[in-house]
Design a protein around this motif. Structure first.
Motif, short mmCIF file in Angstrom:
data_model
loop_
_atom_site.label_atom_id
_atom_site.label_comp_id
_atom_site.label_asym_id
_atom_site.label_seq_id
_atom_site.Cartn_x
_atom_site.Cartn_y
_atom_site.Cartn_z
N PHE A 158 -30.62 -33.47 17.51
CA PHE A 158 -30.04 -32.25 18.10
C PHE A 158 -31.10 -31.27 18.61
O PHE A 158 -30.78 -30.28 19.24
CB PHE A 158 -29.17 -31.53 17.06
CG PHE A 158 -28.01 -32.36 16.59
CD1 PHE A 158 -26.86 -32.50 17.37
CD2 PHE A 158 -28.04 -33.01 15.36
CE1 PHE A 158 -25.79 -33.27 16.95
CE2 PHE A 158 -26.98 -33.79 14.93
CZ PHE A 158 -25.84 -33.92 15.72
N ASP A 172 -27.06 -35.82 22.64
CA ASP A 172 -26.39 -34.70 21.97
C ASP A 172 -27.31 -33.49 21.79
O ASP A 172 -28.52 -33.65 21.66
CB ASP A 172 -25.95 -35.22 20.59
CG ASP A 172 -24.81 -34.42 20.01
OD1 ASP A 172 -24.51 -33.34 20.53
OD2 ASP A 172 -24.22 -34.89 19.02
N ARG A 182 -24.59 -26.14 19.45
CA ARG A 182 -24.76 -27.47 18.91
C ARG A 182 -26.17 -27.66 18.34
O ARG A 182 -27.05 -28.21 19.02
CB ARG A 182 -24.49 -28.50 20.02
CG ARG A 182 -24.43 -29.94 19.56
CD ARG A 182 -23.19 -30.24 18.82
NE ARG A 182 -23.02 -31.68 18.63
CZ ARG A 182 -22.14 -32.19 17.80
NH1 ARG A 182 -21.37 -31.40 17.06
NH2 ARG A 182 -22.04 -33.50 17.68
N ASN A 221 -15.20 -29.28 17.57
CA ASN A 221 -15.50 -28.80 16.22
C ASN A 221 -14.64 -27.56 15.98
O ASN A 221 -14.51 -26.72 16.87
CB ASN A 221 -16.97 -28.35 16.10
CG ASN A 221 -17.95 -29.50 16.10
OD1 ASN A 221 -18.75 -29.66 17.04
ND2 ASN A 221 -17.90 -30.31 15.06
N GLN A 262 -15.33 -32.88 12.92
CA GLN A 262 -14.68 -32.69 14.21
C GLN A 262 -13.24 -33.17 14.19
O GLN A 262 -12.83 -33.96 13.33
CB GLN A 262 -15.48 -33.38 15.33
CG GLN A 262 -15.58 -34.89 15.22
CD GLN A 262 -16.70 -35.46 16.08
OE1 GLN A 262 -17.87 -35.07 15.96
NE2 GLN A 262 -16.36 -36.39 16.96
N ASP A 274 -24.16 -31.32 13.64
CA ASP A 274 -22.84 -31.84 14.03
C ASP A 274 -21.69 -30.96 13.50
O ASP A 274 -20.53 -31.37 13.54
CB ASP A 274 -22.67 -33.32 13.65
CG ASP A 274 -22.78 -33.57 12.16
OD1 ASP A 274 -22.68 -32.61 11.37
OD2 ASP A 274 -22.98 -34.75 11.78
N SER A 330 -15.97 -23.76 17.28
CA SER A 330 -16.25 -23.82 18.73
C SER A 330 -15.36 -22.78 19.41
O SER A 330 -14.29 -22.43 18.88
CB SER A 330 -15.94 -25.21 19.30
OG SER A 330 -14.54 -25.46 19.23
N GLY A 346 -19.91 -26.74 18.08
CA GLY A 346 -20.21 -26.85 19.51
C GLY A 346 -19.35 -27.80 20.32
O GLY A 346 -19.12 -27.56 21.50
N LEU A 347 -18.84 -28.89 19.72
CA LEU A 347 -18.06 -29.84 20.52
C LEU A 347 -16.87 -29.12 21.14
O LEU A 347 -16.15 -28.40 20.45
CB LEU A 347 -17.56 -31.00 19.66
CG LEU A 347 -18.59 -32.02 19.19
CD1 LEU A 347 -17.94 -33.02 18.23
CD2 LEU A 347 -19.22 -32.74 20.37
#
Ligand code: GLA
Length: 585
Positions: free
Chosen positions: A333, A359, A365, A410, A437, A368, A413, A371-372
């Motif tokens: 990341f 990623d 982000r 996520n 997620q 994990d 987010s 951010g998604l």
């Protein structure tokens, strides 16, 4: 010498008149490819039956007519003995049928009889109709004569005046010559150990290969091969097939008590319900199959050349895959402009042609956990957007690729804070996270448009040659509370159609754009996704020794051209250290 000449002749091109032959008086069809034949016919009771599948048979006259069998006993009705080409669930049929419905009034009986046929080039359409109601199924046969492959699918039309719910919609049933002693080859595995090749004898009963996970899955791949237990790479007859679907799928391989061997594949009937109002229809995925006389080697080569000619984007004119470098194992990341520029400089010196930033470049982000869903460039990591990095990559003579995971969000987010309802869910029930997620309900048109626009904007703003499209978890709680209870399970199917739809539109709008299918490695590899993607990520396991088995299994079904294979640091995921140089004693 004469034998060689005859063999060469047999392998010669099939003229279009030979591809689909039809005897109207006996209602028998013979479909010919360069290396195989397939025949079906209508029995005196109007039942469409499979008559042959195997090596080339050139003359229609060689095919016996379809006949009706007698009941053996009140426990063994004739319907169970006949190789019905596409059976509705109704009457006395208790094997794996191809279509099962419930009408709005509760009536569930469906008995399909031959109605009509139509030919269009190398495609044959056979219409079956219920004995009573205006419920029709059009069976489509697509003969790829040069490739040695036949594609089959079924389209169910509700022309009746009441709604029906389709509970099982299979693409096709394939029959092998009735008998025993067959052996099934299939691919199974798990994350980081995909596509392991298994071979086992077929006995009475059913073996089910499937995914209930929402995507194709790491556990089974929708491919099969069957031989008589003695084929090898070079010799022996092999019947094989692959289902073109990236959602819940199922292939069941049955040996009946009457020694029939049936392979039925299509949408997984697990949790399946697809309502059809009067006037509506449902198409199944394609189920491709073929027969090779010369062992597993020929079977895989037939599939490979079919994929390269008829399936992959741009067909035979598709470019040779560029040498690709991906940042993931180097930086995970921790991506930023300076670090990626330094990597790109190293990559260029190695002869890399396509530099892919993985990623970490978007939203918040940094791990994990966040951010998604927020497909905007992270301003701390890239204060000037991606433009500076991409220019540097291009100046170094490489194209630029970007990692995205558009179906996911996520909870931490901006997207989830704005649209918590976009996630698939059952109200009042947990929303189970995997890798922190949740899965967006891509069956929804607003979600589809959000994803299309996010990717389209990236492709419009930047010189992006390639998206690595990832999907890093399986489904859970696949609810769709905004639609009626009866429509909720359409999610399994519409999700996949919208996934294909986005890639199709992106590719049309950006003709140079290429896409990689990744799902935590090889979780989404099948003939349904291959028309939209240029390569696939074979496995997150890049350790050379493990890869031998993964790639051997992969190559049974898929051409090497699609198979990404990185060279990475050692020791790798399993702790093993395999040197790059080869020691030969
Ligand atoms: C998945 C992919 C990897 C990498 C990571 C990024 O695991 O398979 O190649 O892209 O996601 O999070």
């Amino acid at each position: 010498m004469r034998q060689v000449a005859l063999l060469l002749l047999a392998a010669a091109a099939v003229s279009s008149a030979q591809t689909i032959q039809y005897d109207e008086s006996r209602k028998v069809w013979l479909l010919n490819t360069r290396v195989s034949s397939y025949a079906m016919g209508v029995s005196p009771t109007g039942q469409l039956q499979n008559l042959y599948w195997g090596g080339p048979l050139w003359r229609l006259a060689d095919i016996p007519s379809a006949t009706a069998k007698e009941d053996i006993s009140s426990f063994d009705p004739h319907e169970m003995l006949e190789n019905e080409e596409f059976a509705g669930w109704g009457g006395k049929r208790f094997y794996e049928t191809d279509l099962k419905i419930t009408r709005a009034d509760g009536n569930r009986d469906l008995v399909l009889r031959y109605q009509s046929q139509r030919r269009d080039g190398d495609k044959l359409f056979i219409t079956l109709r219920d004995i009573k109601d205006d419920i029709e199924v059009v069976l489509e046969y697509d003969v790829f004569a040069e490739a040695g492959i036949i594609g089959r699918r079924a389209v169910t039309y509700n022309k009746s005046n009441q709604a029906i719910t389709v509970e099982s919609a299979q693409s096709a049933t394939w029959y092998l010559p009735t008998g025993e002693g067959y052996r099934l080859s299939y691919l199974s595995g798990r994350w980081a150990a995909e596509t392991q090749l298994n071979r086992e004898p077929i006995h009475e009963g059913a073996k089910v290969l499937e995914s209930r996970l929402g995507h194709t899955g790491h556990n089974f791949n929708p491919w099969f091969a069957i031989d008589r237990g003695e084929a090898n790479e070079q010799n022996g007859g092999v019947w094989f097939g692959a289902l073109a679907w990236s959602g819940n799928w199922r292939i069941s391989v049955e040996q009946t008590p009457y020694k029939q061997v049936r392979v039925t594949g299509g949408f997984n009937p697990f949790d399946f319900a697809y309502p059809l109002k009067p006037g509506e229809h449902l198409e199944t995925p394609q189920f491709y199959a073929g027969y090779a006389t010369n062992g597993f080697g020929e079977a895989s080569r037939l599939l490979h050349s079919f994929e390269l000619t008829d399936i992959q984007p741009h067909g035979p004119t598709a470019r040779v895959r560029p040498v690709l470098y991906n940042s993931w194992e180097a930086t995970e990341f921790k991506v930023d402009e300076a670090g990626q520029t330094a990597l790109a400089e190293k990559a260029a010196k190695l002869g890399v042609e396509l530099f892919v930033m993985d990623d970490g470049w978007f939203g918040k982000r940094n791990t994990d956990h966040a951010g998604l869903g927020d497909w905007v460039v992270n301003p701390q990591k890239f204060p000037n957007g991606l433009g500076g990095l991409i220019k540097k990559v291009n100046d170094l003579g490489m194209d630029f690729g970007l990692w995205v995971e558009p179906e996911m969000v996520n909870p931490d987010s901006d997207l989830y804070r704005a649209h918590p309802d976009w996630v698939m869910n059952f109200p009042g029930r947990p929303r189970s996270e995997l890798r922190n997620q949740l899965v967006l309900n891509l069956a929804r048109d607003d979600v589809r448009e959000y994803i299309f626009e996010a990717l389209d904007k990236l492709a419009n703003t930047y010189q992006i040659r390639y998206f690595k499209w990832d999907m890093n978890r399986i489904f859970a709680e696949p609810g769709w509370p905004e639609v009626s209870a009866g429509e909720q399970r359409e999610l399994w199917v519409k999700y996949v159609w919208n996934y294909y739809n986005i890639m199709d539109r992106l590719r049309r709008k950006h003709p140079n754009l290429e896409i990689e299918s990744c799902s935590g490695g090889g979780g989404r590899i099948d003939l349904g996704v291959l028309p939209y993607v240029d390569e696939v990520w074979t496995s997150d396991n890049t350790e050379a020794f493990d890869r031998l088995k993964i790639q051997e299994g992969f190559s049974q079904a898929y051409a090497a051209k699609f198979m990404s294979a990185w060279v990475t640091d050692v020791p790798n995921s399993n702790g093993r250290s395999t040197p790059l140089h080869c020691v030969v004693n």
